[in-house]
Design a protein around this motif. Structure first.
Motif, PDB file in Angstrom:
ATOM      1  N   GLU A  48      15.383   2.940   4.938  1.00  0.00           N
ATOM      2  CA  GLU A  48      15.063   2.818   3.516  1.00  0.00           C
ATOM      3  C   GLU A  48      16.145   3.458   2.652  1.00  0.00           C
ATOM      4  OE1 GLU A  48      11.339   3.691   0.493  1.00  0.00           O
ATOM      5  OE2 GLU A  48      11.826   5.169   2.019  1.00  0.00           O
ATOM      6  N   VAL A  77      19.060   1.125   2.382  1.00  0.00           N
ATOM      7  CA  VAL A  77      18.763   0.014   1.480  1.00  0.00           C
ATOM      8  C   VAL A  77      18.864   0.465   0.023  1.00  0.00           C
ATOM      9  CG1 VAL A  77      16.941  -1.561   0.707  1.00  0.00           C
ATOM     10  CG2 VAL A  77      17.357  -1.227   3.158  1.00  0.00           C
ATOM     11  N   LYS A 126      23.108  -0.800   0.889  1.00  0.00           N
ATOM     12  CA  LYS A 126      23.674  -1.258   2.152  1.00  0.00           C
ATOM     13  C   LYS A 126      22.614  -1.990   2.975  1.00  0.00           C
ATOM     14  CE  LYS A 126      27.304  -0.437   3.086  1.00  0.00           C
ATOM     15  NZ  LYS A 126      28.635  -1.001   2.689  1.00  0.00           N
ATOM     16  N   LYS A 127      23.099  -2.914   3.805  1.00  0.00           N
ATOM     17  CA  LYS A 127      22.197  -3.592   4.726  1.00  0.00           C
ATOM     18  C   LYS A 127      21.842  -2.639   5.855  1.00  0.00           C
ATOM     19  CE  LYS A 127      23.749  -7.010   7.327  1.00  0.00           C
ATOM     20  NZ  LYS A 127      24.141  -8.379   7.740  1.00  0.00           N
ATOM     21  N   GLY A 155      12.752  -3.138   2.945  1.00  0.00           N
ATOM     22  CA  GLY A 155      13.991  -3.856   2.729  1.00  0.00           C
ATOM     23  C   GLY A 155      14.930  -3.915   3.908  1.00  0.00           C
ATOM     24  N   ALA A 156      14.572  -3.339   5.039  1.00  0.00           N
ATOM     25  CA  ALA A 156      15.424  -3.372   6.228  1.00  0.00           C
ATOM     26  C   ALA A 156      15.095  -4.599   7.079  1.00  0.00           C
ATOM     27  CB  ALA A 156      15.247  -2.105   7.041  1.00  0.00           C
ATOM     28  N   LYS A 157      16.001  -4.960   7.939  1.00  0.00           N
ATOM     29  CA  LYS A 157      15.815  -6.093   8.838  1.00  0.00           C
ATOM     30  C   LYS A 157      15.499  -5.596  10.234  1.00  0.00           C
ATOM     31  CE  LYS A 157      18.020 -10.353  10.482  1.00  0.00           C
ATOM     32  NZ  LYS A 157      19.179 -11.265  10.329  1.00  0.00           N
TER      33      LYS A 157
END
Length: 525
Positions: A162, A165, A169-170, A188-190
């Motif tokens: 988190e 994000v 940044k990804k 928001g993270a993958k």
């Protein structure tokens, strides 16, 4: 995450605020009092979250709200609070985990970042903040799973993702999956599902190529491993891709003796074979130095961070506590001693029962108005649970000690308690329940070893006892339970200040992101 307008966002946890620089996609990482003009609301004064709370135990029954939280502030004016403050990088962490032989005795260990304040040098202009965010790499964190009840590995991974994000940044996390994937993605993270919980050597080997594919597909620039089995795959994948590699040593990873012990120690050692090694307590840093010979500037002590917004007595709804007390059938007039932790022998539940039995013998049955609560899942250890139940009955504590199982609302459990204990017979790597309890103003009693003991100022924010000693444990409990209202209130202020200044997750995230950026910069150079 709520957008309050005026260019300021407040994430759902820890009260962290990120100020977005106009015209730039990178997020600023430093929040000061002056920069928080758009953030206000209950619990804030002069842009600062108040962290002075006490709980008084009411004499009324549940229908009148038996326990309440009272907000207090020990300062005339609250000071600015840093949420993410890492614009200045003072250390460059060198070393190539693939090719370079390390100097394992150089330098001194980095100290933990203080989450309550931000150095003057870090209070820079917007351009410097954007430059800091730009230094952060695209991150891949790897861990076995994201299931609930796993502990600090999962929670820390989500919190750091988190923070990345919010910094613009990804953030990518690879694991076997679990019920916390939804929370990770909500922030928001993958998430990428891989069989990273397996300790099968063939699966670990195949995971190397799987992680290589992730690195290529997601343009990963730095890999962070949080557990041993996935670390073996992640280290090889990072090496093959020419990327820097970071680990977090989350536990002691016991290895035993003999040939089997030597093999397990070698298996554990992957957690030290990195460009930077993060230890979640001074105890773990010392353990790494003593057992693996790794010291110096590549070892960073970053204590576990707690969600100080969730574990906050201010504005706490007493109905939550009443619901928990009703479900657990806690007598209204009893004082409550809480031992949180999964039911496993080393967590010290048997020692807790023995200490309460000794305290009952000392006070006399007629004066022993204490309810002891064992809060935590047995995780299938039914034989151990039956052993605990037998000991409770044998010690004559059937009406005083309850095994209540897993609790989804730990803030309510802490608010219900008069004392929170950690009785572990083996040292805790960190022991976050002690930080959480102190943040809510609870007196704590802990075994004097490991990371949990580091968190307690003896006689100031709580008490320590010799590990495994039921008599000292009982005496410490008696001292904590004998505090009058004024002494409890004063201790609550000290404990809350202490935990919030040292163990807020905002500080943990800031320190971790500083390490990422320093390693990344060093690797590029």
């Amino acid at each position: 995450m709520t957008d309050h307008g005026q260019g300021v966002r407040a994430p759902s946890s820890d009260g962290a605020v990120v100020e977005f620089a106009a015209g730039f996609s990178m997020a600023a990482i430093v929040e000061t009092q002056e920069g928080a003009t758009g953030f206000s609301g209950p619990g804030f004064q002069n842009g600062c979250l108040l962290a002075r709370h006490v709980r008084h135990k009411a004499t009324q029954k549940h229908d009148s709200g038996s326990r309440i939280g009272v907000r207090r502030c020990g300062r005339d004016k609250c000071q600015p609070r840093a949420v993410f403050g890492f614009d200045v990088f003072k250390s460059a962490v060198g070393g190539n985990h693939c090719h370079e032989s390390r100097n394992r005795n150089a330098g001194r260990m980095n100290e933990a970042f203080n989450s309550s304040t931000i150095p003057a040098a870090a209070r820079t202009d917007g351009g410097a903040r954007r430059d800091t965010a730009a230094r952060l790499p695209v991150m891949l964190q790897v861990l076995p799973s994201l299931d609930i009840g796993g502990g600090g590995v999962e929670r820390s991974a989500i919190d750091v993702a988190e923070a990345l994000v919010l910094a613009g940044k990804k953030a990518v996390v690879a694991s076997e999956g679990g019920r916390q994937v939804v929370e990770l993605e909500r922030r928001g993270a993958k998430h990428i599902t891989l069989p990273l919980a397996s300790k099968n050597p063939f699966v670990i080997r195949r995971n190397i190529q799987r992680l290589r594919d992730v690195i290529d597909a997601e343009d990963i620039e730095l890999v962070h491993a949080r557990s041993r089995a996935p670390a073996w795959s992640a280290r090889a994948a990072a090496c093959a891709a020419g990327l820097p590699f970071v680990t977090t040593f989350h536990g002691t990873y016991n290895f035993g003796t003999g040939l089997l012990g030597d093999l397990k120690k070698r298996y554990n050692a992957v957690m030290t074979d990195a460009d930077a090694v993060i230890a979640n307590s001074n105890f773990i840093a010392n353990h790494i130095a003593e057992n693996y010979g790794v010291t110096g500037p590549k070892v960073h002590v970053v204590p576990r961070g707690i969600d100080t917004a969730r574990f906050d007595a201010e504005g706490f709804n007493p109905n939550r506590m009443i619901e928990v007390a009703t479900r657990w059938r806690v007598p209204d007039d009893n004082t409550v001693v809480l031992l949180p932790g999964r039911l496993t022998r080393w967590k010290g539940q048997l020692l807790f029962i023995e200490a309460l039995a000794r305290l009952k013998s000392r006070l006399g049955p007629e004066n022993f108005n204490i309810t002891g609560l064992l809060v935590g899942s047995d995780q299938g250890r039914e034989a151990y649970r039956r052993e605990l139940e037998d000991q409770i009955a044998e010690k004559g504590l059937g009406g005083n000690v309850q095994i209540v199982g897993h609790c989804d609302d730990m803030p309510a459990a802490y608010m219900l308690s008069d004392v929170v204990v950690s009785a572990s017979t083996d040292p805790e790597a960190f022991g976050r329940v002690i930080a959480e309890a102190q943040a809510m103003g609870r007196p704590v009693v802990v075994a004097d070893h490991g990371g949990a003991a580091e968190q307690v100022v003896d006689g100031v924010t709580g008490w320590r006892f010799a590990p495994g000693n039921p008599q000292e444990f009982a005496e410490a409990l008696e001292t904590a339970l004998s505090l009058d209202a004024d002494a409890r209130a004063a201790l609550a202020v000290r404990a809350s200040d202490h935990a919030r200044s040292l163990y807020a997750k905002s500080g943990m995230c800031a320190s971790t992101l500083r390490i990422y950026a320093a390693v990344f910069e060093s690797h590029k150079n």
